[in-house]
Enzyme design. Structure first.
Site, short mmCIF file in Angstrom:
data_model
loop_
_atom_site.label_atom_id
_atom_site.label_comp_id
_atom_site.label_asym_id
_atom_site.label_seq_id
_atom_site.Cartn_x
_atom_site.Cartn_y
_atom_site.Cartn_z
N GLU A 153 2.66 -9.31 -1.93
CA GLU A 153 3.18 -8.95 -0.99
C GLU A 153 2.22 -10.11 0.45
O GLU A 153 1.59 -11.18 0.18
CB GLU A 153 1.46 -7.88 -1.17
CG GLU A 153 0.79 -7.45 -0.35
CD GLU A 153 2.46 -6.26 0.10
OE1 GLU A 153 2.59 -6.64 1.32
OE2 GLU A 153 2.23 -5.17 -1.03
N ASP A 197 6.31 -14.26 0.75
CA ASP A 197 7.61 -13.28 1.07
C ASP A 197 7.75 -13.51 -0.54
O ASP A 197 8.52 -14.35 -0.56
CB ASP A 197 8.33 -13.87 1.57
CG ASP A 197 9.81 -13.08 2.17
OD1 ASP A 197 9.72 -12.24 1.43
OD2 ASP A 197 10.65 -13.48 2.98
N ASP A 249 9.91 -0.90 1.96
CA ASP A 249 9.74 -0.47 3.39
C ASP A 249 11.43 -0.03 4.10
O ASP A 249 12.67 -0.37 3.59
CB ASP A 249 9.73 -1.07 3.93
CG ASP A 249 7.93 -1.53 4.78
OD1 ASP A 249 7.42 -0.64 4.43
OD2 ASP A 249 7.96 -3.22 4.10
N LYS A 304 -1.58 6.02 -2.51
CA LYS A 304 -1.93 6.67 -1.11
C LYS A 304 -0.56 6.93 -0.13
O LYS A 304 -0.58 7.94 0.30
CB LYS A 304 -3.02 5.79 -0.16
CG LYS A 304 -3.40 6.41 0.97
CD LYS A 304 -4.60 5.77 1.53
CE LYS A 304 -4.62 4.58 1.91
NZ LYS A 304 -5.28 3.25 1.76
N PHE A 305 0.08 6.05 -0.78
CA PHE A 305 1.26 6.46 0.58
C PHE A 305 1.97 7.06 -0.01
O PHE A 305 2.80 7.70 0.59
CB PHE A 305 1.78 4.72 -0.31
CG PHE A 305 3.86 4.52 1.47
CD1 PHE A 305 3.48 3.99 1.95
CD2 PHE A 305 4.52 4.98 0.44
CE1 PHE A 305 4.64 4.19 2.96
CE2 PHE A 305 5.57 5.42 1.16
CZ PHE A 305 5.38 4.52 2.48
C1 LIG Z 1 5.60 0.94 2.17
S1 LIG Z 1 4.74 0.00 1.89
C2 LIG Z 1 4.44 0.59 -0.04
C3 LIG Z 1 2.93 0.04 -1.03
C4 LIG Z 1 3.29 -0.54 -2.79
N1 LIG Z 1 4.62 -0.38 -2.93
C5 LIG Z 1 3.50 1.36 -2.33
O1 LIG Z 1 3.61 2.48 -3.09
O2 LIG Z 1 1.96 2.50 -1.77
C6 LIG Z 1 5.63 -1.83 1.45
C7 LIG Z 1 5.19 -2.25 1.21
O3 LIG Z 1 5.98 -4.00 1.19
C8 LIG Z 1 5.30 -5.28 1.61
N2 LIG Z 1 6.42 -6.30 1.94
C9 LIG Z 1 7.58 -5.97 2.74
N3 LIG Z 1 8.59 -6.85 2.71
C10 LIG Z 1 8.01 -7.89 1.70
C11 LIG Z 1 7.86 -9.09 1.32
N4 LIG Z 1 9.23 -9.83 1.71
N5 LIG Z 1 7.52 -9.70 0.52
C12 LIG Z 1 6.06 -9.35 0.16
N6 LIG Z 1 5.63 -8.21 0.60
C13 LIG Z 1 6.63 -7.61 1.02
C14 LIG Z 1 4.46 -4.51 3.05
O4 LIG Z 1 3.52 -5.04 3.40
C15 LIG Z 1 4.15 -3.33 2.43
O5 LIG Z 1 2.99 -3.71 1.85
#
Ligand SMILES: C[S@@+](CC[C@H](N)C(=O)[O-])C[C@H]1O[C@@H](n2cnc3c(N)ncnc32)[C@H](O)[C@@H]1O
Length: 232
Positions: A83, A110, A133, A206-207
C-alpha cells in the site's frame, strides 16, 4: 536535444491525507517490525516469514481492515500487504500490534514496482485486489491497475493453481477486468466452487460499506492460474 525520462503512469495520486498522531507513531515504531523496505532485489519469502506456508498478496489494502480480519482468522497463512497511502499503513500497523499477529508483512511502495523487482516467480497461492481505484473517466483508464502487463506480472508470481481475486463495486471496472483477463492465461472460476476456501475469503470493509450506502453492489471475480500439467 536533451532527453527527458519517461513519465510513468501510476494507479494512484499521492495525497498528503490526514494522519493521526497514533498512525505516525505506528509508522515510526512498528514499521521496522512488520515492514520490508522496497529494494531492487527478489525476496526470499520463506526467510521473510520464517516458514514455508501458503501465501497471499493483498494489493492496496487501504486501512487494512480486511487484511487483519483474515490474517487473524487464518494464522497458518502468511500475508504480504502492499500500500502507498501512509495513514492506511499506520492504521494497519496499529491493528496488527493490537491483535499480536505475526503472519503479516507490509511494503509501502507502488505495487507495480514491488511485483516487478521484489516478488519471485510462482510464490503466491492467492492475490487479492479489493476495490482498486476505478478511474472512471476514459482519459484516466490507463491509470487502472488491471492492465495486460500488470496481469502478466501477477500471473508470473502466482503458483500453478493459485487464485486471483478482484472485487469491485464499479460495474464498468468489472467489465474492464473481464476483458483484460480474457486475454490472459488465467481462467475464470465460479464463486460457488470456492465456498469455504480461506484463500477466497473477503471480509467487508469500510470502503465497501460506504459504497453500499450509495447503492453500489460489489462483485467478486475469481481467476486461477492453470495447474502445472501432469508429466506425460
Ligand atoms: C479504493 S481503495 C481500496 C482499499 C481496500 N482494498 C478496501 O477494499 O477497502 C484502493 C487502494 O489502493 C491503493 N493503491 C492504488 N494504487 C496502488 C499502487 N500502485 N500500489 C499500492 N497501493 C495502491 C490506494 O492507496 C488505496 O488505498
Amino acid at each position: 536535444m536533451e532527453s527527458r525520462p519517461l513519465r510513468k503512469v501510476r494507479s494512484f495520486v499521492r495525497r498528503p491525507g490526514r494522519i493521526t498522531v497514533a498512525q505516525r507513531r505506528a509508522l515510526e515504531t512498528l514499521l521496522p517490525r512488520y515492514g520490508l523496505p522496497y529494494e531492487q532485489r527478489r525476496l526470499d519469502l520463506d526467510a521473510v516469514f520464517g516458514r514455508s506456508a501458503p501465501r497471499v498478496l493483498d494489493i492496496g489494502f487501504g486501512d487494512g481492515e480486511a487484511l487483519v480480519t483474515t490474517a487473524a482468522r487464518y494464522p497458518e497463512i502468511d500475508y504480504l500487504g502492499v500500500e502507498i497511502h501512509e495513514p492506511g499503513v499506520g492504521h494497519l500497523l496499529l491493528l496488527l500490534e493490537r491483535a499480536g499477529l505475526e503472519n503479516v508483512r507490509v511494503i509501502v511502495h507502488d505495487v507495480v514496482e514491488v511485483i516487478e523487482a521484489m516478488l519471485p516467480d510462482a510464490s503466491f497461492d492467492a492475490i487479492n485486489l479489493f476495490f482498486p481505484d476505478p478511474w472512471p473517466k476514459k482519459r484516466h483508464h490507463k491509470r487502472r491497475l488491471v492492465q495486460p502487463p500488470f496481469i502478466a506480472q501477477c500471473e508470473r508470481i502466482m503458483k500453478p493453481g493459485a487464485l486471483l481475486h478482484v472485487a469491485t463495486d464499479w460495474a464498468p471496472y468489472a467489465e474492464h477486468t473481464r476483458e483484460v483477463l480474457a486475454q490472459s492465461a488465467l481462467q475464470p472460476v465460479a464463486a460457488q466452487t470456492l465456498a469455504g476456501d480461506p484463500l477466497a475469503e473477503r471480509p467487508p470493509t469500510k470502503f465497501e460499506r460506504r459504497g453500499e450506502r450509495l447503492g453500489h453492489v460489489a462483485e467478486d471475480l475469481y481467476y486461477r492460474r492453470p495447474p502445472a500439467s501432469e508429466p506425460a
